[in-house]
Design a protein around this motif. Structure first.
Motif, short mmCIF file in Angstrom:
data_model
loop_
_atom_site.label_atom_id
_atom_site.label_comp_id
_atom_site.label_asym_id
_atom_site.label_seq_id
_atom_site.Cartn_x
_atom_site.Cartn_y
_atom_site.Cartn_z
N HIS A 72 4.93 -8.13 -45.60
CA HIS A 72 3.52 -8.08 -45.23
C HIS A 72 3.00 -9.50 -45.10
N THR A 73 1.79 -9.58 -44.60
CA THR A 73 1.20 -10.89 -44.34
C THR A 73 0.14 -11.23 -45.38
N HIS A 74 -0.08 -12.51 -45.52
CA HIS A 74 -1.19 -13.06 -46.29
C HIS A 74 -1.92 -14.05 -45.38
N PRO A 75 -2.72 -13.57 -44.44
CA PRO A 75 -3.35 -14.49 -43.49
C PRO A 75 -4.30 -15.50 -44.13
N HIS A 76 -4.86 -15.15 -45.30
CA HIS A 76 -5.85 -16.03 -45.94
C HIS A 76 -5.35 -16.66 -47.23
N PHE A 77 -4.13 -16.33 -47.64
CA PHE A 77 -3.63 -16.75 -48.94
C PHE A 77 -2.24 -17.35 -48.81
N SER A 78 -1.77 -17.92 -49.90
CA SER A 78 -0.42 -18.45 -49.98
C SER A 78 0.60 -17.33 -49.72
N VAL A 79 1.79 -17.71 -49.29
CA VAL A 79 2.85 -16.72 -49.08
C VAL A 79 3.55 -16.35 -50.38
N GLN A 80 3.02 -16.81 -51.49
CA GLN A 80 3.56 -16.42 -52.79
C GLN A 80 3.05 -15.01 -53.12
N PRO A 81 3.88 -14.15 -53.71
CA PRO A 81 3.44 -12.79 -54.04
C PRO A 81 2.30 -12.78 -55.05
N SER A 82 1.37 -11.87 -54.82
CA SER A 82 0.28 -11.66 -55.78
C SER A 82 0.81 -10.81 -56.93
N ILE A 83 0.03 -10.71 -57.98
CA ILE A 83 0.40 -9.84 -59.11
C ILE A 83 0.55 -8.40 -58.62
N GLN A 84 -0.35 -7.97 -57.73
CA GLN A 84 -0.25 -6.61 -57.17
C GLN A 84 1.05 -6.45 -56.37
N ASP A 85 1.43 -7.46 -55.60
CA ASP A 85 2.69 -7.41 -54.85
C ASP A 85 3.87 -7.25 -55.80
N ILE A 86 3.88 -8.03 -56.86
CA ILE A 86 4.97 -7.99 -57.84
C ILE A 86 5.07 -6.60 -58.48
N HIS A 87 3.93 -6.06 -58.91
CA HIS A 87 3.93 -4.73 -59.53
C HIS A 87 4.41 -3.65 -58.56
N ILE A 133 6.91 -12.29 -47.42
CA ILE A 133 5.48 -12.48 -47.16
C ILE A 133 5.36 -13.60 -46.14
N ALA A 134 4.55 -13.38 -45.11
CA ALA A 134 4.44 -14.36 -44.03
C ALA A 134 2.97 -14.59 -43.67
N ARG A 135 2.76 -15.71 -43.02
CA ARG A 135 1.45 -16.00 -42.44
C ARG A 135 1.64 -17.02 -41.32
N LEU A 136 0.64 -17.09 -40.45
CA LEU A 136 0.63 -18.09 -39.39
C LEU A 136 -0.33 -19.19 -39.79
N PHE A 161 4.98 -20.39 -38.34
CA PHE A 161 5.33 -19.21 -39.11
C PHE A 161 5.79 -19.67 -40.49
N GLU A 162 5.06 -19.29 -41.51
CA GLU A 162 5.37 -19.67 -42.89
C GLU A 162 5.74 -18.41 -43.66
N SER A 163 6.78 -18.48 -44.48
CA SER A 163 7.20 -17.28 -45.20
C SER A 163 7.86 -17.62 -46.52
N SER A 164 7.92 -16.59 -47.36
CA SER A 164 8.69 -16.66 -48.59
C SER A 164 9.35 -15.31 -48.78
N ARG A 183 8.84 -21.21 -47.65
CA ARG A 183 8.47 -21.71 -48.98
C ARG A 183 9.45 -21.15 -50.00
N LYS A 184 9.98 -22.03 -50.82
CA LYS A 184 10.78 -21.61 -51.95
C LYS A 184 9.89 -21.80 -53.17
N MET A 185 9.35 -20.70 -53.66
CA MET A 185 8.41 -20.79 -54.77
C MET A 185 8.87 -19.90 -55.89
N ASP A 186 8.68 -20.35 -57.09
CA ASP A 186 8.92 -19.50 -58.24
C ASP A 186 7.68 -18.66 -58.48
N ILE A 187 7.89 -17.45 -58.94
CA ILE A 187 6.78 -16.60 -59.30
C ILE A 187 6.34 -16.99 -60.70
#
Length: 170
Positions: free
Chosen positions: A88-103, A122-125, A131-134, A163-167
């Motif tokens: 899914h996309t996060h057009p207004h937010f970081s491509v890092q998963p939200s707590i809701q995404d994780i759950h 998770i992707a966004r433009l 194209f940015e994604s994680s 993006r390589k990000m740790d949760i």
């Protein structure tokens, strides 16, 4: 684990993201096992109707039908071609998963989802071009982990930034 993301998939996702504008959209990822722990995204679904500016929930019926069609097209070769996860996309937010995404993803692999693992992409433009994604891997009884995304065609590297990000907390 590594995810191969071909240019044709990136282009199709970008088109869907441009159509959705500022709404979150998403669906399921269908993949091909290329070698041990390496999967290529070969198709995906998109639900363009159910997203809002800050939330996305996919319609299971629509995506289940697309997955059945995918299995039919690939000869029901489940070891090679199968459900890979969600996107899914996060057009207004970081491509890092939200707590809701994780759950949601943990419930998918720990609950009645019937899958032993699932990837969340998770992707966004950025500026309607880049194209940015994680990607993160969810496995039953394990904390989420970052997945390496590899663009199969390096000529489009200017359109792709991963993006390589740790949760947090993992």
């Amino acid at each position: 684990m590594k995810i191969l993301l071909p240019n044709n998939i990136i282009r199709k996702m970008r088109c869907q993201m441009l159509k959705a504008s500022s709404r979150e959209i998403g669906g399921i990822l269908m993949g091909e096992a290329v070698q041990d722990q390496v999967f290529r995204v070969v198709d995906f679904t998109t639900d363009l109707k159910s997203g809002s500016a800050s939330r996305f929930n996919r319609d299971s019926e629509q995506h289940d039908k697309a997955l059945s069609d995918f299995f039919e097209r690939t000869g029901a070769d489940y070891k090679r071609f199968n459900y890979l996860g969600e996107w899914h996309t996060h057009p207004h937010f970081s491509v890092q998963p939200s707590i809701q995404d994780i759950h949601s993803m943990q419930n998918l692999v720990d609950g009645s989802g019937g899958v032993s693992f699932a990837v969340l992409l998770i992707a966004r433009l950025r500026w309607f071009v880049s194209f940015e994604s994680s990607a993160h891997l969810f496995v039953q009884n394990y904390p989420p982990s970052v997945v390496e995304i590899i663009n199969e065609n390096s000529s489009a590297s200017n359109l792709l930034r991963h993006r390589k990000m740790d949760i947090a907390g993992s």
